[in-house]
Design a protein around this motif. Structure first.
Motif, PDB file in Angstrom:
ATOM      1  N   TYR A  85       1.098  11.640   4.676  1.00  0.00           N
ATOM      2  CA  TYR A  85       0.911  10.185   4.593  1.00  0.00           C
ATOM      3  C   TYR A  85       1.928   9.437   5.446  1.00  0.00           C
ATOM      4  N   LEU A  86       3.175   9.904   5.443  1.00  0.00           N
ATOM      5  CA  LEU A  86       4.227   9.227   6.200  1.00  0.00           C
ATOM      6  C   LEU A  86       4.262   9.647   7.670  1.00  0.00           C
ATOM      7  N   LYS A  87       3.339  10.530   8.052  1.00  0.00           N
ATOM      8  CA  LYS A  87       3.190  10.981   9.444  1.00  0.00           C
ATOM      9  C   LYS A  87       4.473  11.609   9.991  1.00  0.00           C
ATOM     10  N   VAL A  88       5.062  12.478   9.183  1.00  0.00           N
ATOM     11  CA  VAL A  88       6.253  13.210   9.604  1.00  0.00           C
ATOM     12  C   VAL A  88       5.787  14.362  10.507  1.00  0.00           C
ATOM     13  N   PRO A  89       6.470  14.605  11.612  1.00  0.00           N
ATOM     14  CA  PRO A  89       6.083  15.719  12.485  1.00  0.00           C
ATOM     15  C   PRO A  89       6.040  17.044  11.725  1.00  0.00           C
ATOM     16  N   VAL A  90       5.114  17.922  12.124  1.00  0.00           N
ATOM     17  CA  VAL A  90       4.875  19.176  11.399  1.00  0.00           C
ATOM     18  C   VAL A  90       6.131  20.035  11.333  1.00  0.00           C
ATOM     19  N   LEU A  91       6.838  20.172  12.426  1.00  0.00           N
ATOM     20  CA  LEU A  91       8.045  21.002  12.430  1.00  0.00           C
ATOM     21  C   LEU A  91       9.086  20.467  11.454  1.00  0.00           C
ATOM     22  N   LEU A 114       0.833  -1.208   0.000  1.00  0.00           N
ATOM     23  CA  LEU A 114       0.000   0.000   0.000  1.00  0.00           C
ATOM     24  C   LEU A 114       0.866   1.256   0.000  1.00  0.00           C
ATOM     25  N   GLN A 115       1.901   1.266   0.819  1.00  0.00           N
ATOM     26  CA  GLN A 115       2.789   2.417   0.882  1.00  0.00           C
ATOM     27  C   GLN A 115       3.500   2.625  -0.458  1.00  0.00           C
ATOM     28  N   PHE A 116       3.957   1.544  -1.067  1.00  0.00           N
ATOM     29  CA  PHE A 116       4.612   1.635  -2.371  1.00  0.00           C
ATOM     30  C   PHE A 116       3.651   2.161  -3.437  1.00  0.00           C
ATOM     31  N   THR A 117       2.434   1.610  -3.462  1.00  0.00           N
ATOM     32  CA  THR A 117       1.449   2.006  -4.469  1.00  0.00           C
ATOM     33  C   THR A 117       1.077   3.477  -4.319  1.00  0.00           C
ATOM     34  N   LEU A 118       0.835   3.906  -3.092  1.00  0.00           N
ATOM     35  CA  LEU A 118       0.476   5.306  -2.881  1.00  0.00           C
ATOM     36  C   LEU A 118       1.622   6.235  -3.261  1.00  0.00           C
ATOM     37  N   SER A 119       2.841   5.850  -2.946  1.00  0.00           N
ATOM     38  CA  SER A 119       4.000   6.663  -3.328  1.00  0.00           C
ATOM     39  C   SER A 119       4.128   6.763  -4.842  1.00  0.00           C
TER      40      SER A 119
END
Length: 149
Positions: free
Chosen positions: A112-118, A77-82
């Motif tokens: 999507y990758l849930k990286v922190p906002v800062l 899923l992660q690969f396809t979305l990327s």
């Protein structure tokens, strides 16, 4: 550490990559091909060093398949979305321009990758600034402006 057979494919790909870009950069004018040839030479040299390291590891420790570790933790899923995001990005560049499309692409990827906002804001500003200074200001490259702008 044993040499992995899968690393041979990486080395072959990198040499093919260097050959492909060397063939196209050789068609440039003398002044224009300095930077591409430097980059290709650097990449070729690093690939060769990696190949030497692989050969030494193979002689010292042996060879293993490596296929089992290459796809360990693969998330379809992660690969396809990327992949979908990347394809959408190419279309956005055409219509919105490079910087707008890059900003949207990076924000969508970070969400999507849930990286922190800062971290996202710092990376977004740093990448756009780096690209602008390196390509637009220093190298004088005209990046796509987009049909809509």
């Amino acid at each position: 550490m044993k040499m992995k057979k899968t690393d041979i494919g990486v080395v072959v790909f990198m040499y093919a990559f260097c050959a492909f870009f060397y063939a196209y950069s050789s068609k440039l004018s003398a002044g224009s091909k300095t930077y591409p040839l430097f980059t290709i030479s650097l990449l070729f040299g690093l690939t060769t060093l990696y190949l030497i390291q692989m050969i030494l590891a193979a002689r010292k420790y042996g060879v293993e398949s490596g296929v089992d570790t290459v796809f360990a933790g693969f998330k379809a899923l992660q690969f396809t979305l990327s992949l979908v995001l990347t394809i959408v990005y190419f279309f956005l560049v055409k219509y919105l321009g490079f910087f707008s499309a890059t900003t949207i692409f990076m924000i969508a990827s970070f969400i999507y990758l849930k990286v922190p906002v800062l971290h996202s804001v710092i990376a977004l500003v740093a990448m756009n600034l780096l690209i602008y200074l390196a390509f637009v200001q220093f190298l004088g490259v005209r990046l796509p402006a987009g049909i809509l702008f």
